[in-house]
Design a protein around this motif. Sequence first.
Motif, mmCIF file in Angstrom:
data_model
loop_
_atom_site.group_PDB
_atom_site.id
_atom_site.type_symbol
_atom_site.label_atom_id
_atom_site.label_comp_id
_atom_site.label_asym_id
_atom_site.label_seq_id
_atom_site.Cartn_x
_atom_site.Cartn_y
_atom_site.Cartn_z
ATOM 1 N N PHE A 138 0.634 -0.769 -0.337
ATOM 2 C CA PHE A 138 -0.183 -0.165 0.103
ATOM 3 C C PHE A 138 0.597 0.675 0.098
ATOM 4 C CE2 PHE A 138 -4.518 -0.878 0.966
ATOM 5 C CZ PHE A 138 -4.067 -2.957 0.801
ATOM 6 N N VAL A 139 0.298 2.024 -0.979
ATOM 7 C CA VAL A 139 0.908 3.475 -0.754
ATOM 8 C C VAL A 139 0.624 4.127 0.226
ATOM 9 C CG1 VAL A 139 0.186 4.082 -2.710
ATOM 10 C CG2 VAL A 139 2.000 5.404 -2.095
ATOM 11 N N ALA A 140 1.548 4.864 0.800
ATOM 12 C CA ALA A 140 1.005 6.139 1.489
ATOM 13 C C ALA A 140 0.723 7.029 1.291
ATOM 14 C CB ALA A 140 1.949 6.258 2.883
ATOM 15 N N ARG A 141 -0.422 7.870 1.439
ATOM 16 C CA ARG A 141 -0.618 9.335 0.625
ATOM 17 C C ARG A 141 -1.330 10.067 1.794
ATOM 18 N NH1 ARG A 141 -0.583 11.321 -3.792
ATOM 19 N NH2 ARG A 141 -2.429 10.899 -4.550
ATOM 20 N N PRO A 142 -0.996 11.580 1.097
ATOM 21 C CA PRO A 142 -1.058 12.884 1.864
ATOM 22 C C PRO A 142 -2.490 12.309 2.382
ATOM 23 C CG PRO A 142 -0.087 13.330 0.388
ATOM 24 C CD PRO A 142 -0.582 11.998 0.051
ATOM 25 N N ALA A 143 -2.835 13.074 3.831
ATOM 26 C CA ALA A 143 -4.203 13.266 4.816
ATOM 27 C C ALA A 143 -4.772 13.677 3.399
ATOM 28 C CB ALA A 143 -3.858 13.997 5.288
ATOM 29 N N ASN A 144 -4.879 14.791 3.144
ATOM 30 C CA ASN A 144 -6.088 15.126 1.830
ATOM 31 C C ASN A 144 -6.008 15.321 0.363
ATOM 32 O OD1 ASN A 144 -3.478 16.299 0.753
ATOM 33 N ND2 ASN A 144 -4.310 18.585 1.308
ATOM 34 N N ALA A 145 -5.271 13.405 -0.279
ATOM 35 C CA ALA A 145 -4.954 12.931 -1.131
ATOM 36 C C ALA A 145 -6.946 12.115 -1.620
ATOM 37 C CB ALA A 145 -4.264 11.701 -0.870
ATOM 38 N N MET A 146 -6.698 12.339 -2.644
ATOM 39 C CA MET A 146 -8.634 12.045 -2.978
ATOM 40 C C MET A 146 -8.545 10.427 -3.309
ATOM 41 S SD MET A 146 -10.217 14.331 -2.559
ATOM 42 C CE MET A 146 -11.937 13.165 -2.677
ATOM 43 N N ASP A 147 -7.376 9.622 -3.776
ATOM 44 C CA ASP A 147 -6.991 8.542 -3.865
ATOM 45 C C ASP A 147 -5.433 7.927 -4.573
ATOM 46 O OD1 ASP A 147 -5.841 9.659 -6.318
ATOM 47 O OD2 ASP A 147 -7.958 10.123 -7.657
ATOM 48 N N ALA A 148 -5.823 7.031 -5.130
ATOM 49 C CA ALA A 148 -4.490 6.716 -4.715
ATOM 50 C C ALA A 148 -3.119 6.529 -5.386
ATOM 51 C CB ALA A 148 -4.026 4.351 -5.345
#
Lengths: 168, 203
Positions: A138-148
């Motif tokens: 799983f790729v860790a994305r910023p809090a305000n990301a909308m998707d992968a």
Amino acid sequence: MKPPRLSLLLAGLLLAGGAHAAAADHVRASHAWIRVLPGALPAGAYVTLENDGDQPVALNGADSTVYADVMLHRSSTAGGMSRMSMVDSLDVPAHGKAVLAPAGYHLMLMQPKAPVKAGDTVRLTLKFTDGSTLATDFVARPANAMDAGDGHAMPAMDHGAMPHAAGH
Amino acid sequence: MKHRRARYLPLLLLLAAGLLLGGCGGAPLPFRLTNISGHMPDLDFKLTDDNGKPVTGADYRGKVVLLYFGYTHCPDVCPLTLAQLHVVMQRLGPLADGARILFVSVDPARDTPAIMHAYVNAFDKRAVGLVGDARSVEALSKRYRSAFTREPSSADGAYEVSHSSAIYVFDKRGRARVLATPSASQDDLVHDLHLLLDPGINP
Ligand SMILES: [Cu+2]
């Protein structure tokens, strides 16, 4: 921890720890990502599961060396109220798919043992009710990301809908 | 005569309110979201912001306010809402500097100003986290016919809080104007915020 969950967890551990834990060969995972929140707050993990097999499978949780506890959850909205509840399993039909996406099904990751930052890759071992498992990055994305962030918009975005739309 | 006047007083007040609401620009603004102008009270609360400073609704006069209730231990729906509000703010460009997202915690037991500060800033620079004792938060929630319920804890002490999903939008004078429901589109929210933020439309 409620008694039913403990027994499920133990069953899962026995299955995962035993020599019989088979790879879920017919299941493919994509768009796997985690929404990273500050500090030690619980995070949501999302993934699309496709089942090429002739038999249905059902996801019932995940293990991780990074998070002490992982639960399968579902968010829902009824009567203007948002709530989140634990679910036992999520079916992935034969030759079908299941989508874990914001405002619907998600894996709730709790108590990170080390800080997870946007850009990190976290491996989760997805667990199915038949005892099979699927190691997924799983790729860790910023809090305000909308998707992968892999160029494929999540279904909810295609409609430009606000959150809490019914789960998938 | 006396009785008559008393009977018509509510009607007169309603008419006066209508004149005040429509009076600033002539025709009422063509909102796309649910128009709550005149149906919900003005923005008013006594809480503490994410820098630990006591604040009231009056401190946000001059800003268009997006009010949303949630909590930081909410890993799915609250972050999604805040992320979507961030997208909306980005789409508004420089106009968004005239708006504030007020994220009010419905989890007074766990949410401190410091946690709220880190949380809201992970989404948008124009978001403010507000905390207060259970009674103050409940008063604000009730004021907008909103609700929240703490669900039973598990053995490890973890618990969830069910909460209203609506976003309440207030104009620069603190008057409730529109309500964004869960099924509302981002386009409509951008459209309505534009009406409230553009000084040419709404001086
Ligand atoms: Cu959850």
